[in-house]
Design a protein around this motif. Structure first.
Motif, PDB file in Angstrom:
ATOM      1  N   GLU A  66       0.834  -1.207   0.000  1.00 24.85           N
ATOM      2  CA  GLU A  66       0.000   0.000   0.000  1.00 24.85           C
ATOM      3  C   GLU A  66       0.867   1.256   0.000  1.00 24.85           C
ATOM      4  O   GLU A  66       0.605   2.207  -0.736  1.00 24.85           O
ATOM      5  CB  GLU A  66      -0.922  -0.011   1.218  1.00 24.85           C
ATOM      6  CG  GLU A  66      -1.891   1.149   1.263  1.00 24.85           C
ATOM      7  CD  GLU A  66      -2.814   1.068   2.468  1.00 24.85           C
ATOM      8  OE1 GLU A  66      -3.105   2.135   3.040  1.00 24.85           O
ATOM      9  OE2 GLU A  66      -3.234  -0.048   2.835  1.00 24.85           O
ATOM     10  N   THR A  67       1.910   1.254   0.813  1.00 23.98           N
ATOM     11  CA  THR A  67       2.822   2.393   0.855  1.00 23.98           C
ATOM     12  C   THR A  67       3.499   2.590  -0.502  1.00 23.98           C
ATOM     13  O   THR A  67       3.603   3.708  -0.997  1.00 23.98           O
ATOM     14  CB  THR A  67       3.880   2.211   1.958  1.00 23.98           C
ATOM     15  OG1 THR A  67       3.208   2.058   3.211  1.00 23.98           O
ATOM     16  CG2 THR A  67       4.817   3.405   2.024  1.00 23.98           C
ATOM     17  N   ALA A  68       3.948   1.501  -1.116  1.00 21.29           N
ATOM     18  CA  ALA A  68       4.581   1.590  -2.441  1.00 21.29           C
ATOM     19  C   ALA A  68       3.611   2.166  -3.468  1.00 21.29           C
ATOM     20  O   ALA A  68       3.999   2.995  -4.299  1.00 21.29           O
ATOM     21  CB  ALA A  68       5.077   0.218  -2.876  1.00 21.29           C
ATOM     22  N   GLN A  69       2.361   1.758  -3.408  1.00 25.89           N
ATOM     23  CA  GLN A  69       1.361   2.280  -4.341  1.00 25.89           C
ATOM     24  C   GLN A  69       1.115   3.770  -4.117  1.00 25.89           C
ATOM     25  O   GLN A  69       0.957   4.524  -5.079  1.00 25.89           O
ATOM     26  CB  GLN A  69       0.061   1.489  -4.217  1.00 25.89           C
ATOM     27  CG  GLN A  69       0.170   0.087  -4.765  1.00 25.89           C
ATOM     28  CD  GLN A  69      -1.039  -0.780  -4.439  1.00 25.89           C
ATOM     29  OE1 GLN A  69      -1.785  -0.521  -3.498  1.00 25.89           O
ATOM     30  NE2 GLN A  69      -1.218  -1.838  -5.224  1.00 25.89           N
ATOM     31  N   LEU A  70       1.093   4.186  -2.853  1.00 28.22           N
ATOM     32  CA  LEU A  70       0.912   5.615  -2.554  1.00 28.22           C
ATOM     33  C   LEU A  70       2.094   6.445  -3.047  1.00 28.22           C
ATOM     34  O   LEU A  70       1.916   7.541  -3.582  1.00 28.22           O
ATOM     35  CB  LEU A  70       0.716   5.820  -1.050  1.00 28.22           C
ATOM     36  CG  LEU A  70      -0.601   5.336  -0.468  1.00 28.22           C
ATOM     37  CD1 LEU A  70      -0.576   5.413   1.051  1.00 28.22           C
ATOM     38  CD2 LEU A  70      -1.767   6.124  -1.040  1.00 28.22           C
ATOM     39  N   ILE A  71       3.308   5.923  -2.877  1.00 23.35           N
ATOM     40  CA  ILE A  71       4.495   6.616  -3.380  1.00 23.35           C
ATOM     41  C   ILE A  71       4.419   6.731  -4.904  1.00 23.35           C
ATOM     42  O   ILE A  71       4.637   7.804  -5.468  1.00 23.35           O
ATOM     43  CB  ILE A  71       5.785   5.879  -2.962  1.00 23.35           C
ATOM     44  CG1 ILE A  71       5.960   5.919  -1.449  1.00 23.35           C
ATOM     45  CG2 ILE A  71       7.005   6.465  -3.679  1.00 23.35           C
ATOM     46  CD1 ILE A  71       7.013   4.954  -0.920  1.00 23.35           C
ATOM     47  N   HIS A  72       4.106   5.623  -5.544  1.00 19.53           N
ATOM     48  CA  HIS A  72       4.008   5.616  -7.007  1.00 19.53           C
ATOM     49  C   HIS A  72       2.985   6.633  -7.486  1.00 19.53           C
ATOM     50  O   HIS A  72       3.246   7.418  -8.402  1.00 19.53           O
ATOM     51  CB  HIS A  72       3.659   4.216  -7.519  1.00 19.53           C
ATOM     52  CG  HIS A  72       3.633   4.139  -9.001  1.00 19.53           C
ATOM     53  ND1 HIS A  72       2.500   4.405  -9.733  1.00 19.53           N
ATOM     54  CD2 HIS A  72       4.611   3.866  -9.891  1.00 19.53           C
ATOM     55  CE1 HIS A  72       2.770   4.282 -11.010  1.00 19.53           C
ATOM     56  NE2 HIS A  72       4.052   3.963 -11.140  1.00 19.53           N
ATOM     57  N   ALA A  73       1.812   6.644  -6.871  1.00 20.85           N
ATOM     58  CA  ALA A  73       0.754   7.569  -7.282  1.00 20.85           C
ATOM     59  C   ALA A  73       1.184   9.021  -7.083  1.00 20.85           C
ATOM     60  O   ALA A  73       0.930   9.869  -7.942  1.00 20.85           O
ATOM     61  CB  ALA A  73      -0.521   7.281  -6.492  1.00 20.85           C
ATOM     62  N   ALA A  74       1.848   9.309  -5.969  1.00 23.15           N
ATOM     63  CA  ALA A  74       2.279  10.683  -5.692  1.00 23.15           C
ATOM     64  C   ALA A  74       3.265  11.183  -6.736  1.00 23.15           C
ATOM     65  O   ALA A  74       3.170  12.322  -7.201  1.00 23.15           O
ATOM     66  CB  ALA A  74       2.906  10.763  -4.297  1.00 23.15           C
TER      67      ALA A  74
END
Length: 93
Positions: A66-74
């Motif tokens: 989830e954290t990786a996905q949030l970083i990617h999206a940002a």
């Protein structure tokens, strides 16, 4: 055609560090991940012509994926280059 948005390594660094659960940027296994600027370097961000790499340490309070996905999206919403996120470590509690 999507035009690239001018984004600096400093901008990407700020976006990444604003993501919940990100503790810090990470230099990679051998300290090789960085963007070199006049008189300094930004560890954990590698800007290439065809790829942006982001390497981080997370707190582990949120699922890593989830954290990786949030970083990617940002980051991906600010650039036209593919973004790869690497979770290098989970910080000790």
């Amino acid at each position: 055609m999507i035009e690239p948005v001018p984004t600096t390594a400093d901008d990407i660094c700020a976006l990444v560090l604003a993501v919940p659960d990100v503790v810090r940027l990470h230099a990679g296994r051998f300290g090789e991940v960085a963007t070199y600027l006049p008189g300094r370097r930004i560890t954990g961000i590698r800007l290439g012509d065809n790829l942006i790499e982001v390497h981080v340490v997370v707190a582990g309070q949120v699922p890593v994926r989830e954290t990786a996905q949030l970083i990617h999206a940002a980051v991906a919403t600010s650039v036209a280059t593919p973004v790869h996120v690497y979770i290098e470590d989970v910080a000790a509690a």
